[in-house]
Design an enzyme around this catalytic site. Structure first.
Site, PDB file in Angstrom:
ATOM      1  N   ASP A  45       0.841  -1.201   0.000  1.00 19.10           N
ATOM      2  CA  ASP A  45       0.000   0.000   0.000  1.00 19.10           C
ATOM      3  C   ASP A  45       0.882   1.259   0.000  1.00 19.10           C
ATOM      4  O   ASP A  45       0.383   2.378  -0.099  1.00 19.10           O
ATOM      5  CB  ASP A  45      -1.019  -0.014   1.149  1.00 19.10           C
ATOM      6  CG  ASP A  45      -0.376   0.001   2.524  1.00 19.10           C
ATOM      7  OD1 ASP A  45       0.858  -0.110   2.620  1.00 19.10           O
ATOM      8  OD2 ASP A  45      -1.127   0.116   3.523  1.00 19.10           O
ATOM      9  N   SER A  46       2.201   1.060   0.067  1.00 20.71           N
ATOM     10  CA  SER A  46       3.133   2.174  -0.135  1.00 20.71           C
ATOM     11  C   SER A  46       2.955   2.760  -1.529  1.00 20.71           C
ATOM     12  O   SER A  46       3.478   3.839  -1.814  1.00 20.71           O
ATOM     13  CB  SER A  46       4.583   1.700   0.060  1.00 20.71           C
ATOM     14  OG  SER A  46       4.830   0.510  -0.655  1.00 20.71           O
ATOM     15  N   ASP A  65      -1.002  -6.465  -0.463  1.00 17.96           N
ATOM     16  CA  ASP A  65      -0.988  -5.797   0.848  1.00 17.96           C
ATOM     17  C   ASP A  65      -2.375  -5.232   1.136  1.00 17.96           C
ATOM     18  O   ASP A  65      -2.910  -4.446   0.345  1.00 17.96           O
ATOM     19  CB  ASP A  65       0.041  -4.651   0.776  1.00 17.96           C
ATOM     20  CG  ASP A  65       0.455  -4.154   2.137  1.00 17.96           C
ATOM     21  OD1 ASP A  65       0.169  -4.831   3.148  1.00 17.96           O
ATOM     22  OD2 ASP A  65       1.087  -3.079   2.191  1.00 17.96           O
ATOM     23  N   LYS A  76      -0.748  -9.745   2.866  1.00 16.49           N
ATOM     24  CA  LYS A  76      -0.074  -9.257   4.073  1.00 16.49           C
ATOM     25  C   LYS A  76      -1.013  -8.291   4.771  1.00 16.49           C
ATOM     26  O   LYS A  76      -1.737  -7.539   4.111  1.00 16.49           O
ATOM     27  CB  LYS A  76       1.232  -8.542   3.693  1.00 16.49           C
ATOM     28  CG  LYS A  76       1.897  -7.822   4.857  1.00 16.49           C
ATOM     29  CD  LYS A  76       3.236  -7.226   4.481  1.00 16.49           C
ATOM     30  CE  LYS A  76       3.176  -5.799   4.020  1.00 16.49           C
ATOM     31  NZ  LYS A  76       2.547  -4.832   4.929  1.00 16.49           N
ATOM     32  N   GLU A 123      -1.270  -5.697   8.533  1.00 14.11           N
ATOM     33  CA  GLU A 123      -0.536  -5.110   9.650  1.00 14.11           C
ATOM     34  C   GLU A 123      -1.229  -5.415  10.977  1.00 14.11           C
ATOM     35  O   GLU A 123      -2.457  -5.347  11.066  1.00 14.11           O
ATOM     36  CB  GLU A 123      -0.456  -3.578   9.484  1.00 14.11           C
ATOM     37  CG  GLU A 123       0.321  -3.147   8.259  1.00 14.11           C
ATOM     38  CD  GLU A 123       0.430  -1.627   8.123  1.00 14.11           C
ATOM     39  OE1 GLU A 123       0.023  -0.898   9.055  1.00 14.11           O
ATOM     40  OE2 GLU A 123       0.925  -1.175   7.078  1.00 14.11           O
ATOM     41  N   GLU A 183       9.156  -4.432  10.763  1.00 15.68           N
ATOM     42  CA  GLU A 183       9.568  -3.145  10.182  1.00 15.68           C
ATOM     43  C   GLU A 183      10.136  -2.229  11.264  1.00 15.68           C
ATOM     44  O   GLU A 183       9.501  -1.999  12.300  1.00 15.68           O
ATOM     45  CB  GLU A 183       8.366  -2.460   9.498  1.00 15.68           C
ATOM     46  CG  GLU A 183       8.761  -1.099   8.920  1.00 15.68           C
ATOM     47  CD  GLU A 183       7.746  -0.497   7.959  1.00 15.68           C
ATOM     48  OE1 GLU A 183       6.766  -1.180   7.588  1.00 15.68           O
ATOM     49  OE2 GLU A 183       7.964   0.674   7.577  1.00 15.68           O
TER      50      GLU A 183
HETATM   51  O1  KIV Z   1       3.274  -1.072   1.693  1.00 15.90           O
HETATM   52  C1  KIV Z   1       4.434  -1.468   1.838  1.00 15.90           C
HETATM   53  O2  KIV Z   1       5.294  -1.379   0.943  1.00 15.90           O
HETATM   54  C2  KIV Z   1       4.777  -2.041   3.124  1.00 15.90           C
HETATM   55  C3  KIV Z   1       6.197  -1.927   3.525  1.00 15.90           C
HETATM   56  C4  KIV Z   1       6.464  -0.563   4.050  1.00 15.90           C
HETATM   57  C5  KIV Z   1       6.533  -2.920   4.531  1.00 15.90           C
HETATM   58  O3  KIV Z   1       3.938  -2.491   3.825  1.00 15.90           O
END
Ligand code: KIV
Length: 285
Positions: free
Chosen positions: A47-48, A86, A116, A118, A185
């Site tokens: 989600d980055s 993500d 993934k 969080e 992280e």
């Molecule tokens: O969204 C992402 O790229 C991430 C990383 C910062 C771990 O979750």
């Protein structure tokens, strides 16, 4: 021969054999092609992308649909690489049903291999339900950007014994619930080392030191494309921003000076047509 896609049991084996896992984010088709050609073990459609692709100040505005579009493109670019979707903010926090449905979208609509999400103990019901749906789950603890407001900003975690203990307990709880990999992280290397040793599943690091079972970087940081800030854990391997800006500057100069296009960039009339064309344009004189 295209590379054979590594699956989750191979990552387990890599951990057992002491072989490090190389993981990178990707958000689009060409980058995914480059990553597969470079031999990355896994890709994360993070989600980055909110910051790296859309220019948002953080990850909070990112939607499921955006993640799915980018994951589809990455899948097409890297058909033989393990791709992890993500889960963005509010795609799993508000209910277990929503979490399972959205996790399923990554597999059904984008062809991802895993998801993934969080959080530690507080998202165990979601983790268990997603696993029950047959989906591979990667946990993510430490600095969790979606809850950075509660963490007091984008700050390293686990730097006190009290906070390191919370991380260790979260890591153990995620493994116990069935998560097949864990990302740490921005935590001290000794905490990363302890958790990687303690857990049977692969423990990956983004800013968690050199002792974990593998490393993740954000591709936009690695290639020097993201400009807003550079976290301490980043190693830049290229300066794409400089290369691209210089190429664009040179293009502007060529256009303005009449140096581009050249003869070799032009499509000429087919044989025999040029004389007829001269006759044609006389009629417009
Ligand atoms: O969204 C992402 O790229 C991430 C990383 C910062 C771990 O979750």
């Amino acid at each position: 021969m295209p590379p054979k896609k590594k699956m989750i049991h191979e990552f387990m084996k890599m951990k057992q054999d002491g072989q490090k896992i190389a993981w990178l984010t990707a958000y689009d088709f060409p980058t995914a092609q480059f990553a597969e050609a470079a031999g990355l073990d896994m890709l994360l459609v993070g989600d980055s992308l909110g910051m790296c692709v859309y220019g948002y100040p953080g990850t909070i505005p990112v939607t499921m649909d955006q993640c799915i579009y980018h994951a589809e493109a990455v899948r097409r670019g890297a058909p033989n690489t393990f791709v992890i979707g993500d889960m963005p903010f509010m795609s799993y926090q508000s209910s277990i049903e929503k979490a399972v449905e959205n996790a399923g979208r990554f597999l059904k609509e984008a062809g991802c291999d895993a998801i993934k999400l969080e959080g530690g103990k507080r998202i165990l019901p979601q983790v268990r339900a997603i696993l029950d749906a047959g989906i591979v789950v990667v946990g993510h603890i430490g600095l969790t950007p979606q809850s950075s407001g509660q963490l007091g900003g984008h700050k390293a975690q686990g730097r006190t014994v009290e906070s390191a203990k919370l991380l260790i307990d979260d890591a153990l709880a995620l493994e116990e619930a069935g998560a097949q990999m864990l990302l740490l992280e921005a935590v001290p290397p000794e905490v990363g080392q302890f958790i990687a040793k303690k857990l049977r599943i692969p423990v990956l690091s983004i800013g968690a030191g050199m002792h974990c079972d593998g490393q993740l970087l954000i591709v936009s940081d690695l290639i020097g494309q993201f400009q807003a800030f550079t976290p301490k854990f980043v190693k830049k391997y290229a300066n794409v921003a400089e290369v691209v800006t210089q190429a664009m500057r040179a293009y502007c100069e060529d256009v303005r000076a009449g140096r581009f296009p050249e003869e070799g960039h032009c499509y000429y009339m087919l044989p025999g047509e040029d004389e007829k064309f001269k006759e044609l344009i006389k009629r417009y004189a």
